[in-house]
Every structure is written in C-alpha cells, then in structure tokens.
Write a protein that holds these residues in place. Structure first.
Motif, PDB file in Angstrom:
ATOM      1  N   GLY A  19       7.640  28.653-133.143  1.00  3.71           N
ATOM      2  CA  GLY A  19       8.077  27.424-133.794  1.00  3.71           C
ATOM      3  C   GLY A  19       7.894  27.435-135.290  1.00  3.71           C
ATOM      4  N   ALA A  20       7.109  28.370-135.823  1.00  7.95           N
ATOM      5  CA  ALA A  20       6.930  28.462-137.265  1.00  7.95           C
ATOM      6  C   ALA A  20       8.150  29.138-137.883  1.00  7.95           C
ATOM      7  CB  ALA A  20       5.669  29.259-137.589  1.00  7.95           C
ATOM      8  N   SER A  21       8.461  28.798-139.115  1.00  8.13           N
ATOM      9  CA  SER A  21       9.569  29.433-139.812  1.00  8.13           C
ATOM     10  C   SER A  21       9.111  29.845-141.202  1.00  8.13           C
ATOM     11  CB  SER A  21      10.773  28.488-139.908  1.00  8.13           C
ATOM     12  OG  SER A  21      10.452  27.341-140.681  1.00  8.13           O
ATOM     13  N   GLU A  22       9.878  30.732-141.813  1.00 10.95           N
ATOM     14  CA  GLU A  22       9.512  31.238-143.130  1.00 10.95           C
ATOM     15  C   GLU A  22      10.781  31.496-143.935  1.00 10.95           C
ATOM     16  OE1 GLU A  22       7.450  35.310-144.763  1.00 10.95           O
ATOM     17  OE2 GLU A  22       6.366  34.158-143.233  1.00 10.95           O
ATOM     18  N   ALA A  23      10.782  31.097-145.195  1.00  9.94           N
ATOM     19  CA  ALA A  23      11.948  31.276-146.046  1.00  9.94           C
ATOM     20  C   ALA A  23      12.218  32.749-146.297  1.00  9.94           C
ATOM     21  CB  ALA A  23      11.746  30.552-147.376  1.00  9.94           C
ATOM     22  N   THR A  24      13.471  33.079-146.527  1.00  8.04           N
ATOM     23  CA  THR A  24      13.819  34.439-146.897  1.00  8.04           C
ATOM     24  C   THR A  24      13.386  34.699-148.339  1.00  8.04           C
ATOM     25  OG1 THR A  24      16.028  33.771-147.629  1.00  8.04           O
ATOM     26  CG2 THR A  24      15.778  34.475-145.327  1.00  8.04           C
ATOM     27  N   HIS A  25      13.577  35.921-148.794  1.00  8.15           N
ATOM     28  CA  HIS A  25      13.157  36.316-150.134  1.00  8.15           C
ATOM     29  C   HIS A  25      14.182  37.271-150.710  1.00  8.15           C
ATOM     30  CE1 HIS A  25      12.095  40.196-148.332  1.00  8.15           C
ATOM     31  NE2 HIS A  25      11.516  39.497-147.355  1.00  8.15           N
ATOM     32  N   LEU A  26      14.052  37.624-151.968  1.00 11.92           N
ATOM     33  CA  LEU A  26      14.935  38.601-152.580  1.00 11.92           C
ATOM     34  C   LEU A  26      14.646  39.988-152.018  1.00 11.92           C
ATOM     35  CD1 LEU A  26      14.869  37.425-156.315  1.00 11.92           C
ATOM     36  CD2 LEU A  26      16.537  36.861-154.536  1.00 11.92           C
ATOM     37  N   ASP A  27      15.569  40.887-152.204  1.00  6.74           N
ATOM     38  CA  ASP A  27      15.495  42.265-151.722  1.00  6.74           C
ATOM     39  C   ASP A  27      15.753  42.331-150.208  1.00  6.74           C
ATOM     40  OD1 ASP A  27      14.889  43.257-154.331  1.00  6.74           O
ATOM     41  OD2 ASP A  27      12.800  42.662-154.027  1.00  6.74           O
ATOM     42  N   THR A  28      15.401  43.451-149.597  1.00  7.85           N
ATOM     43  CA  THR A  28      15.762  43.706-148.205  1.00  7.85           C
ATOM     44  C   THR A  28      15.098  42.718-147.243  1.00  7.85           C
ATOM     45  OG1 THR A  28      16.085  46.081-148.611  1.00  7.85           O
ATOM     46  CG2 THR A  28      15.695  45.407-146.335  1.00  7.85           C
ATOM     47  N   ILE A  29      15.917  42.033-146.446  1.00  7.81           N
ATOM     48  CA  ILE A  29      15.400  41.146-145.400  1.00  7.81           C
ATOM     49  C   ILE A  29      15.813  41.634-144.017  1.00  7.81           C
ATOM     50  CG2 ILE A  29      15.387  39.142-146.935  1.00  7.81           C
ATOM     51  CD1 ILE A  29      17.874  38.140-145.309  1.00  7.81           C
ATOM     52  N   GLY A  30      16.584  42.711-143.964  1.00  4.46           N
ATOM     53  CA  GLY A  30      17.016  43.250-142.683  1.00  4.46           C
ATOM     54  C   GLY A  30      17.731  44.577-142.870  1.00  4.46           C
ATOM     55  N   ILE A  31      18.009  45.236-141.763  1.00  3.82           N
ATOM     56  CA  ILE A  31      18.733  46.509-141.769  1.00  3.82           C
ATOM     57  C   ILE A  31      19.901  46.390-140.802  1.00  3.82           C
ATOM     58  CG2 ILE A  31      18.623  48.955-141.151  1.00  3.82           C
ATOM     59  CD1 ILE A  31      15.714  48.960-142.114  1.00  3.82           C
ATOM     60  N   ALA A  32      21.098  46.730-141.295  1.00  3.90           N
ATOM     61  CA  ALA A  32      22.314  46.621-140.499  1.00  3.90           C
ATOM     62  C   ALA A  32      22.534  47.865-139.652  1.00  3.90           C
ATOM     63  CB  ALA A  32      23.514  46.393-141.411  1.00  3.90           C
ATOM     64  N   VAL A  33      23.355  47.734-138.622  1.00  3.81           N
ATOM     65  CA  VAL A  33      23.659  48.874-137.758  1.00  3.81           C
ATOM     66  C   VAL A  33      24.339  49.997-138.533  1.00  3.81           C
ATOM     67  CG1 VAL A  33      23.810  47.468-135.673  1.00  3.81           C
ATOM     68  CG2 VAL A  33      25.873  47.892-137.020  1.00  3.81           C
ATOM     69  N   SER A  34      24.975  49.671-139.647  1.00  7.23           N
ATOM     70  CA  SER A  34      25.662  50.671-140.471  1.00  7.23           C
ATOM     71  C   SER A  34      24.707  51.526-141.286  1.00  7.23           C
ATOM     72  CB  SER A  34      26.621  49.967-141.438  1.00  7.23           C
ATOM     73  OG  SER A  34      25.872  49.201-142.381  1.00  7.23           O
ATOM     74  N   GLY A  35      23.456  51.065-141.417  1.00  5.72           N
ATOM     75  CA  GLY A  35      22.474  51.749-142.245  1.00  5.72           C
ATOM     76  C   GLY A  35      22.202  51.062-143.564  1.00  5.72           C
ATOM     77  N   ALA A  36      23.006  50.066-143.939  1.00  4.98           N
ATOM     78  CA  ALA A  36      22.805  49.354-145.204  1.00  4.98           C
ATOM     79  C   ALA A  36      21.748  48.266-145.061  1.00  4.98           C
ATOM     80  CB  ALA A  36      24.116  48.731-145.666  1.00  4.98           C
ATOM     81  N   SER A  37      21.168  47.871-146.195  1.00  5.59           N
ATOM     82  CA  SER A  37      20.217  46.764-146.205  1.00  5.59           C
ATOM     83  C   SER A  37      20.953  45.424-146.138  1.00  5.59           C
ATOM     84  CB  SER A  37      19.368  46.797-147.476  1.00  5.59           C
ATOM     85  OG  SER A  37      18.371  47.780-147.411  1.00  5.59           O
ATOM     86  N   ILE A  38      20.269  44.430-145.604  1.00  2.00           N
ATOM     87  CA  ILE A  38      20.755  43.057-145.578  1.00  2.00           C
ATOM     88  C   ILE A  38      19.949  42.239-146.587  1.00  2.00           C
ATOM     89  CG2 ILE A  38      20.925  40.958-144.182  1.00  2.00           C
ATOM     90  CD1 ILE A  38      21.282  42.791-141.727  1.00  2.00           C
ATOM     91  N   PHE A  39      20.637  41.502-147.449  1.00  2.50           N
ATOM     92  CA  PHE A  39      20.009  40.585-148.400  1.00  2.50           C
ATOM     93  C   PHE A  39      20.387  39.152-148.015  1.00  2.50           C
ATOM     94  CE2 PHE A  39      18.897  42.999-152.561  1.00  2.50           C
ATOM     95  CZ  PHE A  39      18.403  44.080-151.852  1.00  2.50           C
ATOM     96  N   ASN A  40      19.700  38.184-148.627  1.00  2.00           N
ATOM     97  CA  ASN A  40      20.035  36.785-148.347  1.00  2.00           C
ATOM     98  C   ASN A  40      21.185  36.306-149.234  1.00  2.00           C
ATOM     99  OD1 ASN A  40      18.895  36.269-150.864  1.00  2.00           O
ATOM    100  ND2 ASN A  40      17.108  35.210-150.078  1.00  2.00           N
ATOM    101  N   ASP A  41      21.309  35.017-149.441  1.00  8.40           N
ATOM    102  CA  ASP A  41      22.430  34.447-150.182  1.00  8.40           C
ATOM    103  C   ASP A  41      22.122  34.239-151.660  1.00  8.40           C
ATOM    104  OD1 ASP A  41      20.534  32.473-149.701  1.00  8.40           O
ATOM    105  OD2 ASP A  41      22.018  30.873-149.483  1.00  8.40           O
ATOM    106  N   GLN A  42      21.088  34.885-152.164  1.00  5.74           N
ATOM    107  CA  GLN A  42      20.707  34.747-153.568  1.00  5.74           C
ATOM    108  C   GLN A  42      20.891  36.068-154.311  1.00  5.74           C
ATOM    109  OE1 GLN A  42      19.430  31.563-154.905  1.00  5.74           O
ATOM    110  NE2 GLN A  42      20.506  31.097-153.000  1.00  5.74           N
ATOM    111  N   GLU A  43      21.205  35.966-155.587  1.00  9.14           N
ATOM    112  CA  GLU A  43      21.318  37.144-156.444  1.00  9.14           C
ATOM    113  C   GLU A  43      20.431  36.904-157.652  1.00  9.14           C
ATOM    114  OE1 GLU A  43      22.611  40.892-157.836  1.00  9.14           O
ATOM    115  OE2 GLU A  43      22.760  39.941-155.878  1.00  9.14           O
ATOM    116  N   GLY A  44      19.311  37.635-157.740  1.00 11.82           N
ATOM    117  CA  GLY A  44      18.347  37.354-158.793  1.00 11.82           C
ATOM    118  C   GLY A  44      17.726  35.999-158.550  1.00 11.82           C
TER     119      GLY A  44
END
Length: 277
Positions: free
Chosen positions: A139-164
């Motif tokens: 039930g706890a949640s946590e905000a995302t952050h800059l830089d890598t927040i996940g890894i895609a099946v393609s091998g690329a990193s996943i970022f959130n909706d912010q740039e800088g």
C-alpha cells in the motif's frame, strides 16, 4: 523483435528440502548468485531482507527480454538482479550513421540533443538494479526520480516524464520514433516505445520496484483497462501468468501535450508513483 533470453538454471533448495522445477521455455537458463552483478552501476537496490518472499525460479516474463538484458536470481530466491548493456534492438537516429540500426529521423523532424551523441558513444550505457522477487505491495507508494527507473525488454533504460528539472516540452523535439534519446548518458525512453509496444498489450519492461509494465491494452480483456490506479496499475491475468492474477502497470492511454514531438501521439511511458516498494 526477436526476444531471446539466456539464463542458467541452478537448483534452489527451499525449506523442507523442496527442489525447484526447471522452466519449460526453450533457450532459457536461470543463474543464481548471492552477489550483485559486476557489469554496470547498480542504480538502486530495493530488496528488503526482512520482508521478502522467495521464489523457486524467475518470472516467465523475463523470457521476453532481449540479449542485452541479464537477469539473476539470488540463491535464497528473494531478490532479482537485472542489468542491461543499454543497447536497444531497434532503429534510432542515435546510433552512429554507419551502424546497421541507424535511421535518419531528421527527415521526420527529430533534432538530436547534440550531433555527436551516439548510442555506445563511450559515456556509459549500462544500467542495473536489484528488486524483490515478489514486489512489496503493502500500500505504500514512492515518487519516481530522474535517471533510470526501469529496464525495457529492448535493453534500453526507462525514464519518467521529466527532463532535468522540468517537463518534456522542450526535450520532446529530440525524441525518436520510440520516444527515446541520449544526451549524454544512457539511451532511454520517456514515451511509449513504438518498436516495443504500439497501442497493444505487449510487455514493455520492469520497473525498479519489481513490477512489470505493459502496453496500453490489457491481454485479459483485449482492450484498454478501466480500473487502473494512479500509477497505471491493476491486478489481472497477463500473457505470462498462466491464468493467475498479478499486479502490473500499463502505459496510461492519455496523450501528452508535446507539440515538438515529431511523431503522432506522445504517450508518457511511466510517471509514477511506484507501488512495489
């Protein structure tokens, strides 16, 4: 996209002497270890030794990840270490011009962050993190952050909706067909990566809270889910759960206002918050 995932299966002995069964997937191996991987920087370790559940083998969804991604299950079955070379298996303007996957997207209006920025350009593409084998959905949640927040099946990193320190409005002009760019650091997605999932139910990747994320549609209904929480998550079956319900994320089916984006429908990949910590 050809998804081949290679892991080595090592028997895991649980309490009462139970021995795990090997996966039926072809060309799948499971590697177990008690140490973090050696390649790439571990950007986040979210494992909780006191409140983790053990599994006997890796989740079947990991079979969908490309050769760029290595997944390792800990000896006690409570944690999964995930690392990637960071090299996506699809075309982009961010490959060097003589690379087989290079595509000149400037003709579509994509403006690179800098003209001498390339995937594999020596600034470090690898990313990694450790997650609980069973996400902690208390039930706890946590905000995302800059830089890598996940890894895609393609091998690329996943970022959130912010740039800088801001949103994607200005950066949107540099995003390729897959909603990704590099500049500098790892090549990464901000938007729905169309070569991975394009308004469908395909698996997109895994986030650093251990929860998988899928495309805009749900395989259990064949359409857009209507019961998503604030993170784009819900509990239902997926194509990898063999009829069992499981909490997972979807790319939320809402268009982002990004006039500078060169392609149709700028759909943010994941804005958060995380639900699996």
């Amino acid at each position: 996209m050809k998804n081949v995932f290679k892991l080595t299966l090592v028997a895991i002995f649980l309490a009462f002497g139970f021995v795990s069964c090997s996966s039926d997937e072809e060309n799948i191996e499971i590697t177990t270890t008690t140490e973090d991987g050696e390649d790439g920087e571990d950007v986040n370790d979210v494992g909780d030794d006191e409140n983790t559940e053990a599994v006997a083998q890796l989740h079947p969804a990991f079979a969908a990840f490309s050769d760029a991604v290595t997944v390792t299950l800990s000896d006690d079955g409570t944690q999964v270490y995930i690392e990637t070379t960071g090299y996506p298996d699809h075309t982009s303007i961010y490959w060097e011009t003589d690379h087989a996957l290079y595509e000149d997207e400037s003709v579509n209006g994509v403006v690179k962050t800098t003209q001498d920025t390339y995937i594999g350009g020596g600034t470090g593409e690898a990313a990694s993190f450790t997650v609980d084998a069973v996400p902690n959905l208390t039930g706890a949640s946590e905000a995302t952050h800059l830089d890598t927040i996940g890894i895609a099946v393609s091998g690329a990193s996943i970022f959130n909706d912010q740039e800088g320190a801001g949103d994607l409005d200005q950066a949107a002009g540099s995003l390729d067909y897959n909603g990704g760019h590099k500049g500098p650091g790892v090549y990464h997605y901000h938007l729905e990566p169309k070569s991975v999932s394009n308004d469908d139910d395909n698996l997109v990747g895994i986030l650093e809270d251990g929860v998988f994320i899928y495309g805009r549609q749900c395989s259990s209904t064949g359409t857009y889910p209507t019961d998503l929480d604030a993170s784009g998550g819900h509990t239902s079956t997926t194509q990898y759960t063999d009829g069992e319900e499981e909490y997972h994320y979807h790319i939320i089916n809402e268009e982002y206002n990004a006039p500078l984006y060169a392609y149709d429908e700028a759909i943010v990949l994941f804005a958060g918050p995380f639900q699996g910590f």
